[in-house]
Write a protein that holds these residues in place. Structure first.
Motif, short mmCIF file in Angstrom:
data_model
loop_
_atom_site.label_atom_id
_atom_site.label_comp_id
_atom_site.label_asym_id
_atom_site.label_seq_id
_atom_site.Cartn_x
_atom_site.Cartn_y
_atom_site.Cartn_z
N GLU A 335 0.74 -1.09 0.04
CA GLU A 335 -0.28 0.14 -0.07
C GLU A 335 0.72 1.58 0.10
N HIS A 336 2.26 1.24 0.93
CA HIS A 336 2.48 2.29 0.71
C HIS A 336 3.30 2.56 -0.57
N ALA A 337 3.86 1.94 -1.15
CA ALA A 337 5.04 1.70 -2.50
C ALA A 337 3.79 1.88 -3.40
N ILE A 338 2.53 1.75 -3.33
CA ILE A 338 1.59 1.96 -4.09
C ILE A 338 1.01 3.96 -4.33
N ALA A 339 1.18 3.62 -2.73
CA ALA A 339 0.95 5.38 -2.98
C ALA A 339 1.74 6.45 -2.82
#
Length: 411
Positions: A335-339
């Motif tokens: 999720e962090h990488a996508i955001a």
């Protein structure tokens, strides 16, 4: 020594501590085109051709030494190679350590050491070229880009062998180099070794659900169910970086880290001071995922961010909850990488369970110089068979990824 590629005289020297090496000069060859500012903020000057790797920056390596986790006392004696250019500047460098054991490396040679010593040899000390306690691929033959880069890397490879000889080391081990460095070292007589890790790749996803849409239906439902159940006991998840990190957060995380370390390998490698220094100097590179329940922190995972990659490092918990490990370590990282538009997540060593969470098996590399011919021949034979096994297993794992195949929703 004289480089055959350039015919210029270059001088290799040894630094016994990162504190003895100019920070700006080291970072210029470790992460060319990038600067590291206060708190670990990074900026590119527009000339960078490679992503920023946080583990080879001067701050990270210096923190390990300043905290006392890397020292002669802990069996990691710094012996960094520094290559001076003809103009007096820094042309290249290698993070290197003289070691009295094989702990904290994640590329295992205990069997080699045992066999050699049972045969009457002396395996330790050995020379280790790596980032201590960090199984993350990154540059090891540090050199600024330009027409002389290959010559500098070749000189550094020769320097590693010379340093091993001069220190009485039985061998030199370059672990988790980039693939081009691995090939260069192999061409210069180092024995090539491969292993595998599980990495997640961002294919332009706009959300976690967008990523899950690539899964087969049954696998997608499984991940959604485990995410729901992970927080079903009233658990809340937060991600912290930079100035949001406090000593209280590090106190909580250190408790998790030491508990997990004690159960896995007997004695944790890092001390409490390391985490304080990490937050102080590289806090902008930290992504600390914490799970909270009823007003207290019960679990956490530490990640370190490069310019395009999030590296999962440590995890721990003081309460057991179904699927919480997967949520805190893997799903939150994705999720962090996508955001933040990161290209990949490297989730650390081992762990076939990562495959079902959308991580893919990828090769990792190491290269080994062994002075004793008999030991070298035995290890070379073993590594040839090991490489074939790793390749076959990686191919098998790729076939069992959770993604849809050929439009078959239930594949």
């Amino acid at each position: 020594m004289t480089s055959p590629e350039t015919r210029e005289t270059i001088r290799l020297s040894i630094a016994a501590a990162m504190a003895d090496i100019d920070k700006a000069a080291w970072d210029a060859v470790a992460n060319p085109g990038w600067t590291v500012g206060p708190g670990g903020a990074i900026a590119s000057d527009g000339t960078a051709t490679e992503p920023f790797n946080p583990f080879v920056c001067h701050d990270f390596l210096a923190i390990l030494e300043e905290a006392g986790t890397v020292s002669a006392r802990t069996g990691w004696m710094p012996r960094h190679l520094v290559l001076d250019a003809p103009d007096g500047g820094l042309a290249g460098a290698v993070p290197a350590y003289l070691k009295s054991h094989s702990q904290g490396e994640f590329v295992f040679d205990h069997g080699w050491a045992d066999a050699f010593e049972r045969a009457g040899g002396r395996y330790y000390p050995k020379l280790q070229v790596s980032v201590p306690f960090t199984p993350a691929t990154g540059p090891r033959l540090l050199a600024a880009p330009g027409p002389g880069r290959d010559a500098v890397r070749a000189a550094l490879a020769e320097g590693i062998v010379a340093l091993a000889r001069e220190t009485g080391a039985s061998s030199a081990h370059v672990t988790f180099p980039t693939e081009p460095e691995w090939r260069l070292l192999t061409d210069r007589g180092f024995l090539p070794r491969t292993d595998r890790q599980f990495h997640w790749f961002n294919e332009g996803f706009s959300s976690f659900d967008d990523f899950l849409a690539t899964f087969a239906s049954r696998k997608r439902k499984q991940v959604k169910r485990e995410r729901r159940e992970a927080v079903a006991a009233g658990i809340e998840i937060e991600r912290l970086s930079g100035s949001a990190l406090t000593e209280a957060h590090w106190d909580a995380f250190f408790r998790f880290y030491t508990d997990t370390g004690a159960r896995k390998w007997g004695r944790p490698y890092l001390n409490r001071r390391f985490f304080s220094l990490l937050g102080e100097r590289l806090g902008e590179r930290v992504v600390l995922v914490l799970a909270n329940r009823d007003g207290r922190t019960i679990a956490g995972a530490l990640n370190i961010a490069g310019s395009d990659t999030l590296y999962g490092r440590y995890w721990g918990a003081i309460e057991e909850h179904p699927f919480l490990h997967f949520e805190v370590c893997y799903h939150q990282a994705v999720e962090h990488a996508i955001a933040h538009g990161l290209a990949r997540v490297e989730a650390g060593a081992q762990g076939e369970h990562k495959l079902a969470r959308g991580y893919r098996a990828v090769p990792t590399f190491s290269a080994h110089h062994i002075a004793h011919k008999g030991l070298r021949d035995a290890v070379a034979n073993y590594l040839e068979r090991e490489r074939a096994m790793v390749a076959a297993e990686t191919e098998y794992l790729a076939e069992h990824a959770p993604f849809r195949k050929g439009g078959d929703e239930e594949s």
